[in-house]
Design a protein around this motif. Structure first.
Motif, short mmCIF file in Angstrom:
data_model
loop_
_atom_site.label_atom_id
_atom_site.label_comp_id
_atom_site.label_asym_id
_atom_site.label_seq_id
_atom_site.Cartn_x
_atom_site.Cartn_y
_atom_site.Cartn_z
N ASP A 17 -2.79 -5.85 -6.60
CA ASP A 17 -2.18 -6.75 -5.62
C ASP A 17 -2.23 -6.21 -4.20
O ASP A 17 -1.63 -6.78 -3.29
N ASN A 18 -2.95 -5.09 -4.00
CA ASN A 18 -3.06 -4.53 -2.66
C ASN A 18 -4.43 -3.86 -2.52
O ASN A 18 -5.04 -3.46 -3.52
N PRO A 19 -4.94 -3.74 -1.29
CA PRO A 19 -6.29 -3.16 -1.10
C PRO A 19 -6.43 -1.75 -1.63
O PRO A 19 -7.45 -1.40 -2.23
N LEU A 20 -5.40 -0.91 -1.43
CA LEU A 20 -5.49 0.48 -1.88
C LEU A 20 -5.54 0.55 -3.41
O LEU A 20 -6.31 1.34 -3.99
N GLY A 21 -4.75 -0.28 -4.07
CA GLY A 21 -4.77 -0.31 -5.52
C GLY A 21 -6.12 -0.76 -6.06
O GLY A 21 -6.61 -0.22 -7.06
N ARG A 22 -6.74 -1.73 -5.41
CA ARG A 22 -8.06 -2.18 -5.86
C ARG A 22 -9.12 -1.10 -5.66
O ARG A 22 -10.05 -0.97 -6.47
N VAL A 23 -8.98 -0.32 -4.58
CA VAL A 23 -9.90 0.80 -4.38
C VAL A 23 -9.69 1.86 -5.46
O VAL A 23 -10.66 2.42 -6.02
N PHE A 24 -8.44 2.15 -5.81
CA PHE A 24 -8.16 3.09 -6.88
C PHE A 24 -8.72 2.60 -8.22
O PHE A 24 -9.25 3.40 -9.01
N LEU A 25 -8.58 1.31 -8.48
CA LEU A 25 -9.11 0.75 -9.73
C LEU A 25 -10.63 0.88 -9.79
O LEU A 25 -11.19 1.18 -10.86
N ALA A 26 -11.28 0.66 -8.65
CA ALA A 26 -12.74 0.84 -8.61
C ALA A 26 -13.12 2.28 -8.89
O ALA A 26 -14.11 2.56 -9.58
N ALA A 27 -12.33 3.23 -8.38
CA ALA A 27 -12.61 4.65 -8.63
C ALA A 27 -12.35 5.01 -10.09
O ALA A 27 -13.09 5.81 -10.68
N MET B 119 0.82 -1.20 0.00
CA MET B 119 0.00 0.00 0.00
C MET B 119 0.86 1.26 0.00
O MET B 119 0.53 2.25 -0.65
N THR B 120 1.97 1.22 0.72
CA THR B 120 2.90 2.35 0.71
C THR B 120 3.50 2.56 -0.67
O THR B 120 3.64 3.70 -1.15
N ALA B 121 3.85 1.44 -1.33
CA ALA B 121 4.38 1.55 -2.69
C ALA B 121 3.30 2.08 -3.64
O ALA B 121 3.61 2.83 -4.59
N GLN B 122 2.05 1.72 -3.38
CA GLN B 122 0.95 2.20 -4.23
C GLN B 122 0.78 3.71 -4.11
O GLN B 122 0.45 4.40 -5.08
N LEU B 123 1.00 4.23 -2.92
CA LEU B 123 0.89 5.67 -2.72
C LEU B 123 1.93 6.44 -3.54
O LEU B 123 1.67 7.57 -3.98
N ASP B 124 3.08 5.81 -3.76
CA ASP B 124 4.15 6.46 -4.51
C ASP B 124 4.09 6.15 -6.00
O ASP B 124 4.92 6.65 -6.77
N SER B 125 3.12 5.35 -6.41
CA SER B 125 3.02 4.94 -7.81
C SER B 125 1.83 5.63 -8.47
O SER B 125 0.80 5.89 -7.83
N SER B 126 1.98 5.90 -9.73
CA SER B 126 0.89 6.52 -10.50
C SER B 126 0.00 5.48 -11.18
O SER B 126 -1.03 5.84 -11.77
N VAL B 127 0.39 4.22 -11.12
CA VAL B 127 -0.36 3.14 -11.74
C VAL B 127 -1.01 2.30 -10.66
O VAL B 127 -0.33 1.81 -9.75
N SER B 128 -2.31 2.12 -10.74
CA SER B 128 -3.04 1.32 -9.74
C SER B 128 -2.79 -0.16 -9.97
O SER B 128 -2.81 -0.65 -11.11
N SER B 129 -2.52 -0.88 -8.88
CA SER B 129 -2.25 -2.31 -8.96
C SER B 129 -3.29 -3.07 -8.14
O SER B 129 -3.73 -2.60 -7.09
#
Length: 208
Positions: free
Chosen positions: A74-84, A62-72
């Protein structure tokens, strides 16, 4: 010079030291209930450590997702971003509903196992109390049958009563600490999800 000890009791103290039970013998004194407590403790400890490691790995992703511009995914935060990102409308209320649904799917995964660890921590001292009651019943049965003339006849029941209580506390105390650690780590991750979703909604509202 060689240090030597003197036993004024003519061997009584030495015989008591020899007869003192070691750790394995004390566990055996707990009987069947003592073994159940230890098995439960081992299961709870291993599972709590597993959940801590799993949540730590999830937190890093999730910390790596915060620093990335591409939603992944493989983590809860990335899945929430993908849903958005799948919401193409400009409606803030619709985005809020989608994010609430996405977080609702992720929270049970993050909080998985907390109830089990808490249950094992609560059951362990209760099993110790059960062993105490069972040991005291055996002690009173020995007293009613043989009287109080020979304390050795009561020793097994008293040992079971005390050892099971000790084992129950030995298991419950570490599990309570582990439950607190796992619960705290889980709350931190859920808080990150809430903060990031609030940010998404705020940015959508500003664009609107």
């Amino acid at each position: 010079p060689v240090a030597a000890g003197i036993d004024p009791t003519r061997g009584v103290i030495l015989s008591m030291l020899i007869q003192a039970p070691d750790t394995v013998e004390r566990i055996k004194q707990g009987g069947f209930i003592g073994y159940i407590i230890l098995i439960m403790g081992a299961i709870g400890f291993c599972y709590a450590i597993f959940r801590l490691i799993s949540l730590s790995m999830t937190g890093k992703k999730m910390t790596a997702q915060l620093d990335s511009s591409v939603s992944s995914a493989d983590n809860p935060l990335g899945r929430v971003f993908l849903a958005a990102e799948q919401d193409k409308s400009e409606d803030t209320d619709n985005l809020e509903l989608i994010l609430d649904e996405a977080i609702t799917r992720e929270i049970p995964v993050l909080e998985n196992g907390l109830s089990m660890i808490k249950l094992l921590a609560a059951v362990a001292p209760l099993l110790g109390l059960l062993g105490t009651v069972t040991g005291m019943i055996a002690t009173f049965q020995s007293i009613s049958l043989f009287g109080t003339g020979d304390p050795k006849l009561m020793a097994s029941g008293i040992s079971q009563a005390l050892v099971t209580t000790m084992l129950g506390l030995y298991v419950a105390i570490p599990l309570l600490f582990l439950h607190s650690l796992v619960s705290s780590r889980s709350r931190v991750l859920v808080q990150i999800l809430d903060e990031q979703t609030a940010g998404l909604i705020s940015r959508r509202a500003e664009k609107k």
